[in-house]
Design a protein around this motif. Structure first.
Motif, short mmCIF file in Angstrom:
data_model
loop_
_atom_site.label_atom_id
_atom_site.label_comp_id
_atom_site.label_asym_id
_atom_site.label_seq_id
_atom_site.Cartn_x
_atom_site.Cartn_y
_atom_site.Cartn_z
N LEU A 94 0.83 -1.21 0.00
CA LEU A 94 0.00 0.00 0.00
C LEU A 94 0.87 1.26 0.00
CD1 LEU A 94 -2.86 -1.11 2.40
CD2 LEU A 94 -2.89 -0.99 -0.09
N LEU A 95 1.97 1.23 0.73
CA LEU A 95 2.88 2.39 0.74
C LEU A 95 3.46 2.61 -0.66
CD1 LEU A 95 4.30 4.67 2.21
CD2 LEU A 95 6.07 3.04 2.91
N GLU A 96 3.87 1.55 -1.32
CA GLU A 96 4.40 1.68 -2.68
C GLU A 96 3.33 2.21 -3.63
OE1 GLU A 96 7.77 -1.88 -2.54
OE2 GLU A 96 5.71 -2.36 -3.12
N LYS A 97 2.08 1.80 -3.43
CA LYS A 97 0.99 2.29 -4.26
C LYS A 97 0.85 3.80 -4.10
CE LYS A 97 -3.91 1.79 -5.31
NZ LYS A 97 -5.13 1.01 -5.11
N ILE A 98 0.84 4.26 -2.84
CA ILE A 98 0.73 5.71 -2.59
C ILE A 98 1.93 6.44 -3.17
CG2 ILE A 98 0.81 7.48 -0.79
CD1 ILE A 98 -0.94 5.62 0.92
N GLN A 99 3.12 5.91 -2.96
CA GLN A 99 4.32 6.58 -3.45
C GLN A 99 4.38 6.62 -4.97
OE1 GLN A 99 7.19 4.24 -1.25
NE2 GLN A 99 7.33 5.77 0.37
#
Length: 132
Positions: free
Chosen positions: A3-8
């Motif tokens: 999820l963090l990679e998606k946001i980033q």
């Protein structure tokens, strides 16, 4: 992809302009940081209220996006309320933590607490976002 990679990986030009960095992302919690730069300040080197609100809006948007139903086309803010509690001086890093109040099919409500790294509360923002 986490999820963090998606946001980033999302293109958020205004968040980038403000220097927002996302550091944690789970469906129930999104965390970001922003350095209080001179161009984000008002008199006496204190963060501008608009910068506080815009920071919280970016974090709430990211939190909503990772919680959207599969058939959703996006999201936008339809209401935002900010309680300003204290200031943050130039050079300080402000941390925003967004947590869900409501995640429905048509709307989501997120509360974002902003505080300095030292733990001083700056603002509490509650925003309602529509699912498009």
């Amino acid at each position: 992809m986490t999820l963090l990679e998606k946001i980033q990986s999302m293109k958020m030009p205004f968040a980038e302009l403000k220097g927002v960095t996302f550091t944690e992302a789970e469906q129930d919690r999104v965390v970001a940081r922003m350095l209080v730069r001179p161009d984000l300040c008002t008199l006496h080197g204190t963060i501008h209220g608009g910068a506080v609100m815009a920071f919280a809006d970016s974090v709430g948007a990211a939190a909503t996006v990772i919680n959207l139903p599969a058939d959703a086309k996006g999201t936008t803010t339809i209401e935002s309320k900010t309680n300003f509690i204290g200031g943050a001086k130039e050079g300080t890093t402000v941390v925003a933590v967004a947590t869900p109040v409501h995640r429905g099919r048509r709307t989501q409500v997120w509360q974002t607490r902003l505080q300095t790294e030292g733990g001083k509360l700056v603002a509490v923002v509650t925003q309602t976002r529509v699912v498009l």
